[in-house]
Design an enzyme around this catalytic site. Structure first.
Site, PDB file in Angstrom:
ATOM      1  N   HIS B  62       2.503  -2.475  -7.747  1.00  0.00           N
ATOM      2  CA  HIS B  62       3.672  -3.355  -7.869  1.00  0.00           C
ATOM      3  C   HIS B  62       3.474  -4.508  -8.859  1.00  0.00           C
ATOM      4  CE1 HIS B  62       4.661  -1.203  -4.200  1.00  0.00           C
ATOM      5  NE2 HIS B  62       3.576  -1.661  -3.641  1.00  0.00           N
ATOM      6  N   SER B  85       3.979  -0.201 -12.507  1.00  0.00           N
ATOM      7  CA  SER B  85       4.254  -0.456 -11.097  1.00  0.00           C
ATOM      8  C   SER B  85       4.129   0.852 -10.326  1.00  0.00           C
ATOM      9  CB  SER B  85       5.648  -1.040 -10.925  1.00  0.00           C
ATOM     10  OG  SER B  85       5.779  -1.564  -9.620  1.00  0.00           O
ATOM     11  N   SER B  90       9.907  -2.481  -7.313  1.00  0.00           N
ATOM     12  CA  SER B  90       9.050  -3.593  -6.916  1.00  0.00           C
ATOM     13  C   SER B  90       8.678  -4.549  -8.048  1.00  0.00           C
ATOM     14  CB  SER B  90       7.776  -3.064  -6.262  1.00  0.00           C
ATOM     15  OG  SER B  90       6.990  -2.359  -7.191  1.00  0.00           O
ATOM     16  N   ASP B 139      -2.278   2.229  -6.085  1.00  0.00           N
ATOM     17  CA  ASP B 139      -1.588   1.839  -4.861  1.00  0.00           C
ATOM     18  C   ASP B 139      -0.632   2.967  -4.492  1.00  0.00           C
ATOM     19  OD1 ASP B 139       0.239   0.855  -2.970  1.00  0.00           O
ATOM     20  OD2 ASP B 139       0.045  -1.186  -3.704  1.00  0.00           O
ATOM     21  N   GLU B 205      -5.371   0.930  -2.833  1.00  0.00           N
ATOM     22  CA  GLU B 205      -4.847  -0.227  -2.112  1.00  0.00           C
ATOM     23  C   GLU B 205      -4.304   0.086  -0.720  1.00  0.00           C
ATOM     24  OE1 GLU B 205      -4.830  -3.306  -3.042  1.00  0.00           O
ATOM     25  OE2 GLU B 205      -3.292  -4.284  -1.828  1.00  0.00           O
ATOM     26  N   ASN B 230      -7.976  -0.395   1.270  1.00  0.00           N
ATOM     27  CA  ASN B 230      -7.034  -0.567   2.384  1.00  0.00           C
ATOM     28  C   ASN B 230      -7.751  -0.872   3.693  1.00  0.00           C
ATOM     29  OD1 ASN B 230      -4.264  -0.205   3.609  1.00  0.00           O
ATOM     30  ND2 ASN B 230      -5.437   1.295   4.789  1.00  0.00           N
ATOM     31  N   LYS B 235      -8.099  -6.602   4.223  1.00  0.00           N
ATOM     32  CA  LYS B 235      -6.871  -6.020   3.685  1.00  0.00           C
ATOM     33  C   LYS B 235      -5.982  -5.560   4.840  1.00  0.00           C
ATOM     34  CE  LYS B 235      -3.833  -3.422   1.478  1.00  0.00           C
ATOM     35  NZ  LYS B 235      -2.795  -2.655   2.182  1.00  0.00           N
ATOM     36  N   ASP B 239      -3.014  -8.175   5.012  1.00  0.00           N
ATOM     37  CA  ASP B 239      -1.864  -7.819   4.180  1.00  0.00           C
ATOM     38  C   ASP B 239      -0.846  -7.008   5.003  1.00  0.00           C
ATOM     39  OD1 ASP B 239      -0.321  -6.154   2.434  1.00  0.00           O
ATOM     40  OD2 ASP B 239      -1.919  -6.009   0.973  1.00  0.00           O
ATOM     41  N   ASN B 240      -1.311  -5.929   5.612  1.00  0.00           N
ATOM     42  CA  ASN B 240      -0.395  -5.060   6.356  1.00  0.00           C
ATOM     43  C   ASN B 240       0.277  -5.813   7.509  1.00  0.00           C
ATOM     44  OD1 ASN B 240      -1.949  -3.475   4.693  1.00  0.00           O
ATOM     45  ND2 ASN B 240      -2.251  -1.826   6.168  1.00  0.00           N
ATOM     46  N   CYS B 244       3.511  -8.307   6.199  1.00  0.00           N
ATOM     47  CA  CYS B 244       4.811  -7.775   6.640  1.00  0.00           C
ATOM     48  C   CYS B 244       5.507  -8.715   7.612  1.00  0.00           C
ATOM     49  CB  CYS B 244       4.631  -6.403   7.274  1.00  0.00           C
ATOM     50  SG  CYS B 244       4.162  -5.151   6.058  1.00  0.00           S
ATOM     51  N   HIS B 350       6.236   3.110   3.654  1.00  0.00           N
ATOM     52  CA  HIS B 350       5.703   4.236   2.887  1.00  0.00           C
ATOM     53  C   HIS B 350       6.780   4.639   1.888  1.00  0.00           C
ATOM     54  CE1 HIS B 350       3.647   8.196   2.689  1.00  0.00           C
ATOM     55  NE2 HIS B 350       4.771   8.795   3.003  1.00  0.00           N
ATOM     56  N   HIS B 404       4.859  -9.347  -0.514  1.00  0.00           N
ATOM     57  CA  HIS B 404       4.041 -10.240   0.303  1.00  0.00           C
ATOM     58  C   HIS B 404       3.744 -11.523  -0.457  1.00  0.00           C
ATOM     59  CE1 HIS B 404       2.362  -6.669   2.820  1.00  0.00           C
ATOM     60  NE2 HIS B 404       3.643  -6.842   2.953  1.00  0.00           N
ATOM     61  N   SER B 412      -6.205  -9.246  -0.280  1.00  0.00           N
ATOM     62  CA  SER B 412      -6.217  -7.846  -0.707  1.00  0.00           C
ATOM     63  C   SER B 412      -6.808  -7.703  -2.104  1.00  0.00           C
ATOM     64  CB  SER B 412      -4.790  -7.286  -0.730  1.00  0.00           C
ATOM     65  OG  SER B 412      -4.224  -7.373   0.549  1.00  0.00           O
ATOM     66  N   GLN B 416      -9.954  -5.868  -4.237  1.00  0.00           N
ATOM     67  CA  GLN B 416      -9.803  -5.004  -5.408  1.00  0.00           C
ATOM     68  C   GLN B 416     -10.789  -5.409  -6.507  1.00  0.00           C
ATOM     69  OE1 GLN B 416      -8.408  -2.287  -6.058  1.00  0.00           O
ATOM     70  NE2 GLN B 416      -6.550  -2.013  -4.845  1.00  0.00           N
TER      71      GLN B 416
END
Lengths: 485, 485, 485, 485
Positions: B62, B85, B90, B139, B205, B230, B235, B239-240, B244, B350, B404, B412, B416
């Site tokens: 993204h 991306s 995104s 990603d 990712e 991930n 992460k 992040d998740n 969210c 997803h 995010h 995250s 990386q």
């Protein structure tokens, strides 16, 4: 914008940003209608009898999608309507366009200058040679103020021939008000008197406007009856609380995209607005600190796990500052100088004077970098650190987002419709004197009841026996007047 | 957009929406840097030694403001970068413009067609005659997929002379992939083999991409080493979950302005993403219902006061539907037909196949009304009721909001950077085989540690005696590998 | 209590506080059965085949009502059982009485001395001349420890004729252990070797015991197979987290009746137990501060709005201190001296050495005032200020309240039953070596599934197509081993 | 218990359960003093001037540890005190013993029969030949009721010679009241008239008592001035809300040890008490459903994410039922028959008639199994399923736990002290007529202010300029009378 009134094909006046957004506005109005069951129920219940037939209503209230549904409820009940916004940043231009095209005379756009703002207010009050409106829907009291100041100036002028002198005040905005009145006086020295004569009353939306009304009542200067809609339970305990709980994070996210979790946030004031803001920030994972003057509200904050400190205690450690007090001079430039780099400063309570914008603007060497509209970074020369000020210190939920969501505004605006109906229906009965009134509890309960079905709720019914036991009517109202909810 | 590569004055390739937004992008990048302490610490720690000197990095992720800070961290460490991306909606166009102007070759814009999307991916992988990248930041795994499919096709072609046949699949997107490979084969039948040869590895990712990698590892078809970013704790559990929790309500508010309080919301899936979504909705005042296949996650939902039911149980009563499963066929058109008028349907898990967009689009007589970009009302002919689908079924937090927030993405993306460094530094050591690896726990803990100072935290230090007592080193890592946090 | 074993009419041994409480215990056991669906399902599924026929099981685990339902599940499956508690304060005397009367040999009462505690442990392991148990259910590892220390001492004695010397250690409790082993050695120098020979394995309940087992595995000294029940997801992410979220405030309220709202609470450690405690305290209206050594857990706390500081930072401002670390020397007497008057200090993590009880007891001039059992006020001579220590520094939820509630213990104990069945069924297959094992994920999911019906949950079923898409079996397990929940 | 008054060595009357618990009571009173800063501040401020010198105060209010601190505040200010409890289960016997021994005449024990209860009330009102008390502290209004009924009976008797006839009513409790009055009449036909003459006034603690007072005021039958303490903000918005948020789960846990997480809980009524209960249950992980008659309170519940349904909708699915309505006939035996096995039924609102205890007791074939005092399982013959009723339908937080914690009761009781002082100081001024009054807002704010220091709060001070801007005095009060907090 050039301040020239335009007209629709049908001849109705308006001044909006971009008429081509009317279709987009209409689509969002249609979505909002589904979320505003109280207003739609008013259309069903009262529409057929056209109770507002012959009534002229002027509104001075944020020209948003939700307000559009309010306006079209008033017109569905037979009223003619002229409208302006009560905040220079709060208009949603697509809403303004749709209403201007389809339903009412609108004078409003996002990003008015103060000059433009008061021009719009004057336009909304000007119903032509026949005088002013029959009714006012006010928010913050600016329409009411203009009439009161106008009448006052006309009286002085009549007595002494002296015109208002804009240079007599330091307040830039009040200079504009006086200029408008002065210019009006020259063309019609009885303009505001004629308005006052015609006016049946005003219904006022918010704390700030209500305070002004009670002061005028106390000093005996109130010129017409007023209904305090703000203090309906279904307004102040819903819109102020749940509305801000929704729209404060919305405004923060749209303006800055900042992560709220982990941050230290200071909420100045723990009234209904402050409670909503603090709740939203806490739930998003911020550590929230409250400042308060009132020991009862302070103790409420403590019971919710929120420390109560002074701004001085935390000014250099916090990441987000929100004012909700309804008072002035809450966050001064001297506070702002001490804040962390990129601390966010915003106001969701009242006018832009909660934050010392004047002090900030005139701070020697300060630099303003506009990230995007309503999001400015102000950099102090000593430290090269900046703070981020939202909506130029004005209501950030309206300036940076779209204000409160439809459902909670349906509660507030259903109160407005009922208040306007009450004033209009009783216009000759003498029921309302030149005082401030709140709606009776059974109407407050009715507003709530109209919003339950949409959320799938089912009320329990009292038996006669139970009603007698607690000494209330089976059909309500269920609580004494002093009940706090 | 016309698919013609443009060049900066300095000769770097790019294709973005509007280069004039570069200044705006730069301002927001500067704000984000303050919120991304992990990435900035990497610049300080590793910048001077230029570890990526000579490395070509292709990213498919993204193209947002946060990713811009990642890209400029990679370039600050010496890398050359090309970027696209991984989602058609995104990209933030101002971020893309700033990076294209200042730092790297970018091929991305908000609202790509699928055709354009894969063209961008191909451009990002194409480093000219010298072949492909040394490293990939992926990603969802599309860049990795393209290479694997390319290599497979080249092998078939070499053996049998048969070109890939786009008409061999029903999947519209895979048809495009095959077309690209076919066309490439004609000009260079070893293109993807050359890429594979050069490639040191990929860091992936997200859950979806990781699943693909483990499947390739299991089937022995993985062509180069992969680091599963991930499943770093810093992460997936940040992040998740917290990402969210922030960006789901943000997307809902920007797309629909709907009041969340009082609504019934269904969250499909209660993994990390689902947990974040359910928490945000509950705290905003919704009644949240969870659907789950996994009894353990279901029991977790119940312990948080969330009922676990099937979609069929609640489809006609809920107001908001969110998919977070990472699986396909979660909300089918037959469900959508039964929903309430103006029910909101969105995906944050997803690909767009969590929602049966294909079934919806091909439903007889269905009508699509675009309220605004990424917000469509789909009206069913039988009932004249509509549902509101966000971001055409794709990730709504990226399509309707800005993804995010910076702080959590810093966690995250610091993973990386560390993963890319690890792959690059060990490129000749043989440490990494053609397998999937996670970062060791001490690096995971390091990522977290880099983010504490910004939030004012102070860690406690173990004494030697205490460390011995619980059998860990004083400096960590502090937990066994199986610890779940 | 006089340490003389008593016998039931049927000849079963026991030692409990008050056999007349058996009826009361039975009533509460019957209530608990309704709340423990996992255990009851085991009775239904396995009872008819009597899989434990011939098995002797020794348990060392808090002798509560919930444990009573576990014991009677084991006996319903055919086992013979002997039991002691693993904590001097955790026995519920009515539960002990009911089990002693009806089902198994129990040696446990609330308020044992350390001497009595180890006598009970020894009794529970002593199955008479035929040697020890076939299986052990352990919690904290004391039964396992006694056997390992016994075997070690016997080996030394055999080689060198040297008996264990209790005076060789400063640790008062370990002196008692050595005394017991020494006295046993005199009467039977192969006692613990015989136990070891017979033992099929142990299933261990908690973090502390599991750590000991992994250390023994690492050093090659583990004498029999062990199943780590603690790290089943349905144990550590339920009992540790949701159990403590329930029982921490319960213990605080029963012990002190103190209002939690408005207080400042420090939670030392933010693992599963700490997360549960912090959540409970925050929700009750406390301001919660976390101390941590692990940067990842620290960052989790911050994301939930909890500041992370050191104990030194806050020791003089907080009202409530809770240790959850599983480590020693967390709150030292020097901290306690600096606390506010009537600050509450308690431990819900591990042994009483999380709090420096030894330092407190030996502090010059300190005065202990027992408010009621397990609630002591310790007054420091310098300040005349006191602190309130719960359960003498031992697990306060068991010492001051009744431990975790039945439902969550049903999850933990169903894992125990399954682990015991697994060890017993595989006793001759060689499946389990002298190592530490966790239960396979499908059994973990089964435990969860057995608890859904009671809470009215309905799982969604994967289609074959969906299962293939995410590469899992339709019937599960649904997650990779490293998944963190 | 034998109803014979006992006397201390010093000659003060009392009747308590066990005088040997006085030391234990004293220890807990000393702990409570630290948590009750408002009461302790009253002792410091008013103690030296002994304002209650010569005043006789009778209290009818739960005889707990917190009430003990209230009583000793009254005596510290010079009053003589006699006390009884206002609930048969709410006395804490150690508190009663300590007060009886050290400070005041107490007639109270846990588990009184109704007969005993009214005997105690009569004893507390009986100050000997000199008549009754000067002041009453009442909770629920029973002391006030006895005097009003007594005066009424005496008037009838004087006019007509007719004695009250206990058999004239079905209500078992009212039969006892009439019997007491009848028996008193025989010995002194002017007893209650003399009481009335002497009485300066009553301060009433709770909603139920306040309702009775307003009814008497409306019907003109109120015999003396009354101060409504319940509707002080620092009472109803603190004790009712935060007190119940604390003590509802406390009572549930002590009585049943049931896990709240995962359960379905029904809260009948969403006033202050219901709000506190619902919040506590939701935060503990229950799914909470609200029943309401009032649409405004219903809408508040919905905004917090709580569905509003009728009892009939959910009676067979819920696990926990809590009544908080202040009305009668909320949960009837016909509801109870349909509940799940071991559903928990309890009342925290009002008298035991919120739950149909009479219907339950007289249900054909029903069987009562007492698990432990205040925890009964009632088994229905048709289904053999049982429900668990707490505290025999009376206030469960007082019957099963120890009532509200000290800190919040300090707010309530500081209002009581201030109200008693106000009545006493103005006893001859004529300020208070035979009406119901609330305390003025500045005293309400004072009560709050006295509780801030203990929680470390620091208030912000208004400048004169700010105070003028919002039109309030710098020192407060800060809010209009109608403000709802």
């Amino acid at each position: 914008m050039s301040l020239i009134v335009e007209k629709t094909a049908g001849g109705r006046e308006y001044k909006v940003k971009d008429m081509s957004q009317a279709d987009f506005g209409r689509l969002e109005i249609e979505l909002a209608e589904v979320e505003m069951p109280g207003l739609m129920a008013c259309r069903t219940e009262f529409g057929p009898s056209q109770p507002f037939k012959g009534a002229r209503i002027t509104g001075s209230l944020h020209m948003t999608i939700q307000t559009a549904v309010l306006i079209e409820t008033l017109t569905a009940l037979g009223a003619e309507v002229r409208w302006c916004s009560c905040n220079i940043f709060s208009t949603q231009d697509h809403a303004a366009a749709a209403i201007a095209r389809d339903s009412a005379a609108v004078f409003a756009w996002k990003g008015e200058t103060l000059q433009e703002y008061w021009w719009c207010t004057e336009r909304a009050l000007d119903w032509g040679p026949g005088g002013g409106p029959d009714l006012i829907v006010d928010d913050g009291g600016d329409a009411t103020l203009l009439i009161h100041e106008g009448v006052k100036a006309e009286e002085i002028y009549e007595k002494s021939g002296v015109l208002p002198d804009p240079s007599s005040t330091d307040n830039a905005e009040f200079q504009i008000v006086l200029t408008i009145i002065r210019d009006g006086l020259k063309s019609d020295p009885k303009r505001y008197h004629k308005m006052k004569e015609r006016l049946v009353g005003v219904s006022e939306e918010t704390t700030t406007g209500v305070k002004r009304l009670y002061q005028m009542q106390a000093s005996g200067t109130l010129l017409f009856p007023a209904i305090n809609v703000n203090d309906s339970v279904t307004k102040s305990k819903f819109d102020n609380l749940y509305g801000c709980r929704h729209s404060l994070p919305d405004g923060l996210m749209r303006a800055t995209d900042v992560m709220i979790a982990g941050k230290v946030a200071v909420v100045c004031g723990y009234g209904d607005v402050g409670k909503g803001c603090a709740s939203a920030l806490k739930q998003a994972g911020a550590r929230v600190i409250v400042t308060e003057i009132d020991p009862i509200c302070a103790l409420q904050a403590l019971m919710e796990g929120l420390p109560v400190l002074t701004l001085e205690d935390v000014v250099s450690e916090a990441d987000i500052f929100v004012t909700t007090t309804g008072n002035k001079d809450i966050i001064m430039v001297d506070h702002m100088r001490k804040m962390k780099n990129n601390a966010i400063v915003c106001n969701i309570g009242h006018f832009d004077n909660e934050i010392d914008m004047l002090g900030l603007e005139s701070y020697p060497g300060v630099k303003r970098i506009t990230i995007k509209p309503q999001t400015d970074r102000w950099v102090f020369p000593e430290t090269n650190a900046g703070i981020i000020v939202l909506a130029e210190g004005r209501l950030m939920n309206l300036g940076c987002a779209t204000g409160h969501p439809s459902f909670v505004m349906s509660c507030s605006f259903t109160n407005q419709v009922i208040a306007q109906l009450e004033l209009w229906n009783e216009r000759t009965s003498g029921k309302y004197e030149k005082k401030v009134y709140v709606l009776p509890k059974h109407l407050d309960e009715k507003v709530a009841a109209l919003h339950l079905g949409k959320l799938g709720a089912r009320l329990t019914k009292l038996s006669k026996d139970q009603a007698d036991y607690i000494n209330v009517p089976v059909e309500g109202p269920y609580k004494p007047a002093h009940y706090r909810y």
